[in-house]
Structures are given as structure tokens and as C-alpha cells.
Design a protein around this motif. Structure first.
Motif, PDB file in Angstrom:
ATOM      1  N   ARG A 149       0.831  -1.208   0.000  1.00 29.52           N
ATOM      2  CA  ARG A 149       0.000   0.000   0.000  1.00 29.52           C
ATOM      3  C   ARG A 149       0.864   1.256   0.000  1.00 29.52           C
ATOM      4  NH1 ARG A 149      -5.225  -2.040   0.176  1.00 29.52           N
ATOM      5  NH2 ARG A 149      -4.739  -4.172  -0.382  1.00 29.52           N
ATOM      6  N   ARG A 196      -4.752   3.938   4.452  1.00 31.01           N
ATOM      7  CA  ARG A 196      -4.945   3.358   3.131  1.00 31.01           C
ATOM      8  C   ARG A 196      -5.527   1.951   3.135  1.00 31.01           C
ATOM      9  NH1 ARG A 196       0.327   4.731  -0.126  1.00 31.01           N
ATOM     10  NH2 ARG A 196      -0.002   6.960  -0.027  1.00 31.01           N
ATOM     11  N   ASP A 197      -5.348   1.218   4.227  1.00 31.79           N
ATOM     12  CA  ASP A 197      -5.812  -0.165   4.242  1.00 31.79           C
ATOM     13  C   ASP A 197      -7.109  -0.236   5.045  1.00 31.79           C
ATOM     14  OD1 ASP A 197      -6.267  -2.847   4.580  1.00 31.79           O
ATOM     15  OD2 ASP A 197      -4.139  -3.353   4.639  1.00 31.79           O
ATOM     16  N   GLU A 214     -12.748  -2.247  -1.691  1.00 31.21           N
ATOM     17  CA  GLU A 214     -12.318  -1.720  -0.398  1.00 31.21           C
ATOM     18  C   GLU A 214     -13.169  -0.533   0.029  1.00 31.21           C
ATOM     19  OE1 GLU A 214      -7.672  -3.044  -0.710  1.00 31.21           O
ATOM     20  OE2 GLU A 214      -8.188  -0.926  -0.770  1.00 31.21           O
ATOM     21  N   ARG A 234     -10.149  -1.240  -5.658  1.00 28.41           N
ATOM     22  CA  ARG A 234     -10.467   0.012  -5.005  1.00 28.41           C
ATOM     23  C   ARG A 234     -11.935   0.074  -4.621  1.00 28.41           C
ATOM     24  NH1 ARG A 234      -6.191   3.217  -5.230  1.00 28.41           N
ATOM     25  NH2 ARG A 234      -5.145   2.388  -7.048  1.00 28.41           N
ATOM     26  N   TYR A 287      -0.700   2.962   6.465  1.00 31.94           N
ATOM     27  CA  TYR A 287      -1.617   1.826   6.400  1.00 31.94           C
ATOM     28  C   TYR A 287      -2.935   2.126   7.098  1.00 31.94           C
ATOM     29  CZ  TYR A 287       0.778  -1.737   3.842  1.00 31.94           C
ATOM     30  OH  TYR A 287       1.310  -2.452   2.814  1.00 31.94           O
ATOM     31  N   LEU A 290       0.950   2.907  -6.423  1.00 39.76           N
ATOM     32  CA  LEU A 290       0.949   1.942  -5.325  1.00 39.76           C
ATOM     33  C   LEU A 290       1.501   0.602  -5.820  1.00 39.76           C
ATOM     34  CD1 LEU A 290      -2.389   2.384  -3.366  1.00 39.76           C
ATOM     35  CD2 LEU A 290      -0.202   3.523  -3.086  1.00 39.76           C
ATOM     36  N   VAL A 323       0.748  -2.290  -4.981  1.00 38.06           N
ATOM     37  CA  VAL A 323      -0.293  -3.301  -5.164  1.00 38.06           C
ATOM     38  C   VAL A 323      -0.809  -3.279  -6.602  1.00 38.06           C
ATOM     39  CG1 VAL A 323      -2.200  -1.826  -4.422  1.00 38.06           C
ATOM     40  CG2 VAL A 323      -2.369  -4.277  -4.136  1.00 38.06           C
ATOM     41  N   PRO A 378      -4.781  -8.943   2.581  1.00 40.36           N
ATOM     42  CA  PRO A 378      -4.827  -7.590   2.025  1.00 40.36           C
ATOM     43  C   PRO A 378      -5.654  -7.573   0.744  1.00 40.36           C
ATOM     44  CG  PRO A 378      -2.566  -8.250   2.457  1.00 40.36           C
ATOM     45  CD  PRO A 378      -3.425  -9.434   2.726  1.00 40.36           C
TER      46      PRO A 378
END
Lengths: 297, 522
Positions: free
Chosen positions: A137, B298-299, B171, B168, B295, A178, A180, B432
Motif C-alpha cells: 500500500r 490506506r488499508d 475496499e 479500489r 496503512y 501503489l 499493489v 490484504p
């Protein structure tokens, strides 16, 4: 070579660090043995070997993944590690880089015992692990910067090296994307940049060319070649035999957790091609036409 | 072929469970829980046979509608109901669409929720055991309703995954769905408090639900019992039409999903933007903090842990409207508790990416320090803000020093405790890029066990400032509150430092073993 010099990561310039690493050992040698010849002999021996593995064992459940493996990788060599799937290559490399604890055996990197002196050994080694996740990320640039800062480098040094590495690996355009969202080949390249950023003396690369396009692979080969000719040591594991034969100067054939043959490429292949020699050593090649039902016409 | 698909499902489940004893234990607990729920429901339904038809009807229709609604909504929140027969993995096999449909529907039954739903729904026959004909009808309607549940949830899953095949979107959708979830608490409270006052309205609610796809099938047996054959037929028709429509939707979207593989759209974010990495000091600990904070933003799996933060004040505010202003004081400490324990699954989320960090030779202490700093950078302001805010609403300013002592003390101590516990335990988490609500099998139990152990330790360690603040507030001695503040700050900082040292030493010692467990989890 010139491209490498741009980076300012010449392993030859690191002789000081090497000597510091060795000094403990030298003091020990001179204390027990007063003869100067023996002392220089031991020093030579240690300096010539970048990675030394003795009697390594690792067991997973009831399977011996690595079974009494011993190996010496000379300093400044481009060393290929080949073997069939499940031979224990990745397991061995993980143990050599301090990521997996061996059941028995010793591993030294430029004279530093890896499992007695983890932090010091890790500073000497750059790792590209196969199949491990990255912190994906982050953008490519952030990821390499992160790796550099983790090794305790200055911010300005890190920034310079990140720029150089992204340029060398043709990743300038993707620095802000990114990780990913990278393709498999780009991910390999950014992982390689992470392994290189702290200017290690040994590079351990697990399957570095898998799913990398031919042009990038050639560029990476140039970079590695330059690194080796400036005094660094590269250890790669690979399935691509002709690649190893062309690129490496040393090779070890590993199967079922043991070394079947090791030495310079010419010693190991002994007249035939590396691939033929490999198949001969490892066995398991079938000469069959396949089953009846698979013959379409 | 259908049998093969079912066999595949069971085999995957079996192999998965054999990989880890804890996951097996967790699933056994889940099965035990499901079975006791099934038995409870069955006894209840049989007991209803003694009650008037009106009451039996109200209970069955309301509960049944809620069940159907749950099956439709839950997959949007938790994509993890059953992913082993993911259509995307079966796409290369030449399986006819209808066979695949039946196989997937049946495999939905294999599993605790599907099993309990099917047999629980068929147990509605128990209510009518005195009238065998109606009982048979109830069993059939129950089976149809359970099928509606499973097919409906499949249709919703496939539909949402077809729309949202990009990472995207997947998420973002996960995070967006948190919003109704946050509001769920107050909604449930207001509804249930409304219900308490208006129990008389329930039968009419059931009657109107019976005319919707949610409750139609559940109402059929009681319609027959009171002799309204025409209404019964209409309800049955609505139910069957719903099922048929759902099958149709599912079939169409599945056909579409099979030829639309998941894809990602990449977006570049300009070179030279180091984000948090440029803001934090250029040390290993600073780098870890910057990465960690990146993170958190963003996660979505990290953000998911923060749902409870706005939820707690909302809940407490709701309770306090009944005149219990004191409960508002709980907001600060509770938020501190939730926030400070949020890093205990940090390593599990990272998985094997942690290897990059280990191979850099970073000291464990720096790693712990960085993670704690990242969380504290936004957690501490939130905790202080909420503590002060709660006092501002309740007006009990004299309690503020003690309250701040407890909140900050709990927060710092919690950071210390979870710095240790996260270096010890690896819990199963979604990978992830998955939906952040997806539950890895066995995650609930292991996570709950670790959480309770951590809470217990935290509770004991934070006891001094809690006692001081509580005694100070109840006796009205302001000095005790101030002492509580000092003790909270002092003890909290002490435990934080100790936690970082102990956790760091543990990492230095056992990082390879931890990495091995993380790798196995994949």
C-alpha cells in the motif's frame, strides 16, 4: 560497471567494514596462534568466502526440507542455486538470511555468524524473497525509501539512492504508483531495489527473473554483473538453466535438501550443458510420449 | 457434478481445519453454538403450539422476516460466508451454468449458518404438530424460505462482486458500509424502545410483513390454520415468485461474473511524494511509524477497527438521555480501550510483508515504538477530545482531572499491553485487498481469547487510576481526581515503556518463529 559506479554502492569501498567484522575473529586467532602465516591464512580463508554453510538441517513435520547441507560461496562470485521444486532452495536461503531458524548447523556471512549476530549479519545481506508480500500500500518510491530508512540510513542518502535505483530499474514512471497495482515483473524489480538500497555486500535473490520481461531481465543482469565486478557477491536461485549457465560463474545443484554438485559452472557441467547435467544429477526425467488419450490426431 | 462440487467444498473445509488446531476448535465452538441455537429455536417453536394462533403467527413471521433480511444484508458486510466455491475459481471448468447454480446453492447449506437456517426453518412444523397437514405445509414453506435465504445471499454476493470487481471499489464499499453499521446501534435502541411501548402493534406489523417477500412464506401455515385459504395461496405465490426472481437474478449475474474477471485500475500518485515518510524522523522507528500511519489511512482493514470509536459516544449519549448523565463519563475510557488495543492485530495484517522488515535487521524495540507512535499520533488527541467533550455535555467539570487520568492511563497502558501481545499471538485475518469484513474461519474465537486476555491485563494494570477517579468522583474530593491524573500519566507512560521493551525483546528473540506462523496463515 559504469552504471553501478553511478550508484556509489561499490562493495570494494567497504573493505573497512569487512575488516571491522573480521577483527573479532582476527584477535581470537592471534591470541591462540602466534605464527603469522597461520593468521594470514585464516584471514584469507575468511575473506574469500562470502557465505559459508555447515551441516544445515531443517525439518518441517516429518519432511527433511534441508538435510545436512554444506556450501561455500566465494566472495565476488555470481553464484547460481539450482534444483527441482521443493529441493530446499528457498528454505536454505531463508535460513542464510536470518528469516528462518535452522534446526542445526552454522551459517556465516563474511565471517559473521548469522544466528549469533543477527543484526550485524542482516546489514551485510540484501534479500529478495520469493512469494513474500511487500508493504504494497506504499508507492514504489515510498517502499524503497522505507527499506532504506529501516536500515538506519540518512534521509538524503536514501533519497539519492532511491532516485538512482528507480532509474536503473526503469521504474521512474511508476515511482508514484501503489505497489499493489504493479505487474508481477514490476513488483520483482521494486523488491530488488529494496534489497539493494542499503548497499549490501551479498545479494540473495530468490527467483529474481520470474515473470520479468526480457528487456528488464537483461537490465537487471547488467546491474548484477556490475555489482559482482565491483566486489559484491550475488546468490540467485533459479529454474532457468541456460540463464544460470550464461550469467553465473559458480553453481550448486540442490536436491532433497542436499548439495549434489557445487563449483564453477565448467566444473559442474563437465562438457555437457548445465541442463543435461542437472537432469542427470537430479533424475526423474521420463522419456514417454504421454498417455494414449492425449494424442489428439 | 453437483455431488463433486459438494465434495470439493467439504474437502476444502476439512483440509483447512486440519492445518490448525485452533481453527478446528473455533469451528467446533461455532458448530456447538449453532446447534444450541437450533435446539432452542425448535423447542420454542414446539412450545408455540400451545399458544393462540395469533401469537404463533406474529412470532414466526417476525423472526422469519428478520432471518431472510439477515441473509440478504450480511453478505454485504461479511463476504466470508463461504468462499471456497468462488465462481472465479471454477470459471476454467466446463460446468453447465445450471449445474453450477445448484452446486453453489447446496454448498451454501454445508456450513453452520446454512444448516441451522434450513433445519430451524423446517422446525416451524413443530408449532403445528397437532395438525399434521398444516405441519407438512409448514415444513415445505420453511424449506422454501431457507432456500430463499441461501439463494438470496448468493444473488446479493454475486451481484455486488460483479459491480465491484476492482480492488479500489471493493475496499471503498467495505468502508462505506460501515456508515449504516455505525448507526445500527442507535437505530436498534430506538426501535426496541418503541416496541416495548407498542407491543400491540406487533401483530399488525407481522400482518403487513406477510405481504412482503420477506415474510410471505412464513405466514402460509397460520393462514391455513385460521381457515383463510385464499390468503394462504396468495402468500405462497408471493414467496415462490420471490424465490424464482432471486434465482433468475443470481443466474444472470453469475453468467455475467463468469465472463468478467476481476480487474484493477491503477492510479498514479505523482513522484516525489513521500507522504508520512517525509514527516516522521528519518530513523528506523520513524519509518515504521510513517509506514504504519500510511496503512491506517490506506488499508480498510485497519480503518475497520475504528468503527467502534464513533459508535461508543453515540450509544452513551443515547443512554444518557434517560437521565443517566454519569454513563457519559465512560466515553473517554472506552474509546481509549478500543483504540489502544487496535494494534494487537498489526503483525497479522502485514503477513509475510513483515519479512522485509525483519531482513533489514531493525531492533524489535524500534518496531514496537514506531507502531505505538503511529497510533498515538491520532489516538491520543481523540481520547482527550472525547473525554473533555463528554464532560462538556454532562457538565460535571469537577470529575475532569480524574477522568482524563483514567482515559490517558488506559490508553498508554493499552498501547504497552498490546505491544507485548501482538508480538506473541498471530490471529487469522482477511488477506490484504479482501473485503475488510471477511472473517477468516476461526478468527472469532482466537481473536476473542486474545482480546479478553489483553483486556484482563489492561484492567488490572490501570486499576490505580480507575479507583482514584471513582473514589474522587463519588466522594467529591477534587484532590483525588488530580492525583488520579498524575498516577494515570505516570503509570501509563511506565507501562508503555515496559511494554515496548518487553515486546521488542520478544520480537528480537522470536521474529523467525513469528514469521513462520504468519506465512502458514496465508
Amino acid at each position: 560497471m559504469t552504471r553501478w559506479a553511478v550508484l556509489g554502492i561499490s562493495a570494494l569501498n567497504d573493505t573497512d567494514r569487512c575488516l571491522t567484522a573480521l577483527s573479532g575473529r582476527v584477535a581470537h586467532v592471534s591470541a591462540t596462534d602466534n605464527q603469522p602465516e597461520a593468521e594470514t591464512g585464516a584471514l584469507d580463508q575468511l575473506a574469500r568466502v562470502a557465505l559459508s554453510i555447515r551441516g544445515l538441517y531443517k525439518r518441517f513435520g516429518d519432511k527433511n526440507a534441508v538435510d545436512n547441507l554444506s556450501l561455500d560461496v566465494p566472495s565476488g562470485s555470481f553464484y547460481g542455486l539450482v534444483g527441482p521444486n521443493g529441493a530446499g532452495k528457498t528454505t536454505t536461503l531463508s535460513m542464510a538470511t536470518g528469516l528462518l531458524r535452522p534446526d542445526a548447523g552454522t551459517i556465516t556471512v563474511h565471517g559473521v555468524d548469522v544466528w549469533r549476530n543477527l543484526t550485524q549479519a542482516k546489514r551485510l545481506v540484501g534479500v529478495l524473497a520469493d512469494g513474500a508480500r511487500l508493504f504494497d500500500r506504499l508507492t514504489g518510491e515510498q517502499l524503497v525509501t522505507y527499506s532504506g530508512l529501516l536500515s538506519g540510513m540518512e534521509r538524503t542518502t536514501v533519497a539519492e539512492r532511491v532516485d538512482d535505483l528507480l532509474r536503473l530499474l526503469d521504474l521512474q514512471g511508476a515511482g508514484g504508483t501503489l505497489v499493489v497495482d504493479y505487474s508481477a515483473g514490476m513488483t520483482k524489480k521494486i523488491a530488488l531495489a529494496c534489497a539493494l538500497v542499503h548497499a549490501p555486500r551479498i545479494l540473495v535473490l530468490d527467483e529474481p527473473f520470474e515473470s520479468v520481461d526480457p528487456v528488464s531481465a537483461a537490465n537487471i543482469r547488467d546491474i548484477l554483473q556490475g555489482y559482482v565486478s565491483s566486489g559484491g557477491t550475488v546468490i540467485v536461485s533459479s529454474h532457468a538453466m541456460d540463464l544460470v549457465q550464461r550469467m553465473c560463474d559458480h553453481v550448486a545443484v540442490i536436491s532433497a535438501g542436499r548439495v549434489l554438485a557445487a563449483g564453477t559452472i565448467d566444473e559442474v557441467r563437465g562438457g555437457s550443458t548445465l541442463e543435461d547435467r542437472f537432469v542427470e544429477l537430479v533424475g526423474g526425467r521420463h522419456h514417454a510420449e504421454g498417455p494414449e488419450w492425449l494424442r489428439i490426431s | 457434478m453437483v455431488a463433486n462440487l459438494l465434495k470439493l467444498r467439504l474437502l476444502v473445509l476439512k483440509n483447512f481445519l486440519l492445518r490448525s488446531t485452533w481453527q478446528l476448535v473455533a469451528v467446533i465452538f461455532g458448530a456447538f453454538y449453532g446447534l444450541s441455537a437450533l435446539f432452542g429455536a425448535s423447542f420454542g417453536l414446539v412450545a408455540l403450539s400451545g399458544a393462540p394462533v395469533e401469537i404463533a403467527r406474529t412470532v414466526v413471521v417476525l423472526a422469519g422476516s428478520a432471518l431472510v433480511l439477515g441473509w440478504l444484508v450480511v453478505p454485504l458486510l461479511f463476504t466470508g460466508i463461504e468462499q471456497t466455491l468462488d465462481p472465479a475459481r471454477l470459471v476454467t471448468f466446463p460446468i453447465p451454468l445450471n449445474t453450477l447454480l445448484i452446486g453453489l446453492a447446496l454448498s451454501g447449506l454445508v456450513g453452520v449458518p446454512g444448516f441451522v437456517t434450513m433445519f430451524g426453518a423446517m422446525a416451524t412444523a413443530g408449532t403445528w404438530w397437532q395438525h399434521p397437514l398444516i405441519a407438512v405445509l409448514a415444513a415445505v414453506c420453511g424449506a422454501l424460505a431457507a432456500t430463499t435465504c441461501i439463494v438470496g445471499s448468493r444473488a446479493v454476493t454475486t451481484l455486488s462482486s460483479t459491480i465491484a470487481s476492482g480492488r479500489r471499489f471493493r475496499e471503498a464499499a467495505g468502508v462505506l458500509l460501515m456508515v449504516p453499521l455505525v448507526l445500527l446501534g442507535p437505530i436498534i435502541i430506538s426501535i426496541s424502545s418503541g416496541l416495548r411501548t407498542a407491543t400491540d402493534a406487533l401483530p399488525s406489523l407481522a400482518n403487513s410483513l406477510a405481504w412482503t417477500p420477506l415474510g410471505a412464506l412464513w405466514a402460509v401455515p397460520s393462514d391455513v390454520a385460521v381457515g383463510q385459504w385464499g390468503v394462504a395461496a396468495l402468500h405462497l405465490l408471493i414467496g415462490i415468485a420471490t424465490l424464482a426472481l432471486l434465482v433468475l437474478i443470481w443466474r444472470r449475474t453469475l453468467a455475467l461474473a463468469l465472463i468478467t474477471p476481476a480487474h484493477t485500475v491503477s492510479r498514479s500518485r505523482g513522484r516525489g511524494k513521500l507522504g508520512f515518510l517525509a514527516l516522521f524522523p528519518a530513523t528506523p522507528a520513524g519509518a515504521v511509524a510513517a509506514r504504519s500511519l500510511t496503512y491506517w489511512t490506506r488499508d480498510p482493514r485497519y480503518a475497520r477497527q475504528l468503527i467502534a470509536v464513533p459508535l461508543i459516544p453515540a450509544l452513551m449519549f443515547f443512554y444518557s438521555r434517560n437521565g443517566m448523565l454519569e454513563v457519559l463519563a465512560l466515553v473517554g475510557p472506552l474509546v481509549a480501550l478500543i483504540l489502544s488495543l487496535a494494534i494487537f492485530s498489526d503483525l497479522s495484517y502485514e503477513g509475510t510483508a513483515f519479512a522485509t522488515q525483519i531482513s533489514s535487521g531493525i531492533r524489535g524495540r524500534d518496531d514496537r515504538l514506531g507502531r505505538a507512535a503511529a497510533l498515538a499520533s491520532f489516538g491520543l488527541p481523540i481520547v482527550i477530545l472525547f473525554s473533555v467533550g463528554s464532560v462538556w455535555i454532562s457538565g460535571l467539570w469537577s470529575a475532569l482531572p480524574g477522568l482524563l487520568g483514567v482515559s490517558i492511563g488506559v490508553f498508554l497502558t493499552g498501547l504497552g499491553v498490546s505491544s507485548v501481545s501482538s508480538a506473541l499471538v498471530v490471529i487469522p485475518v482477511p488477506a490484504p485487498g479482501d473485503n475488510p469484513f471477511k472473517a477468516a474461519p476461526g478468527a472469532g474465537f482466537t481473536a476473542a481469547l486474545t482480546t479478553f486476555a489483553t483486556w484482563g491485563a489492561l484492567g488490572v494494570l490501570a486499576l490505580p487510576e480507575i479507583i482514584l477517579a471513582a473514589v474522587g468522583a463519588s466522594t467529591g474530593v477534587a484532590l483525588l481526581g488530580w492525583i488520579g491524573l498524575v498516577v494515570g500519566l505516570g503509570l501509563g507512560s511506565l507501562f508503555l515503556v515496559v511494554g515496548i521493551r518487553v515486546g521488542g525483546a520478544r520480537l528480537d528473540r522470536a521474529a523467525p518463529e513469528l514469521l513462520e506462523r504468519l506465512a502458514r496463515q496465508r
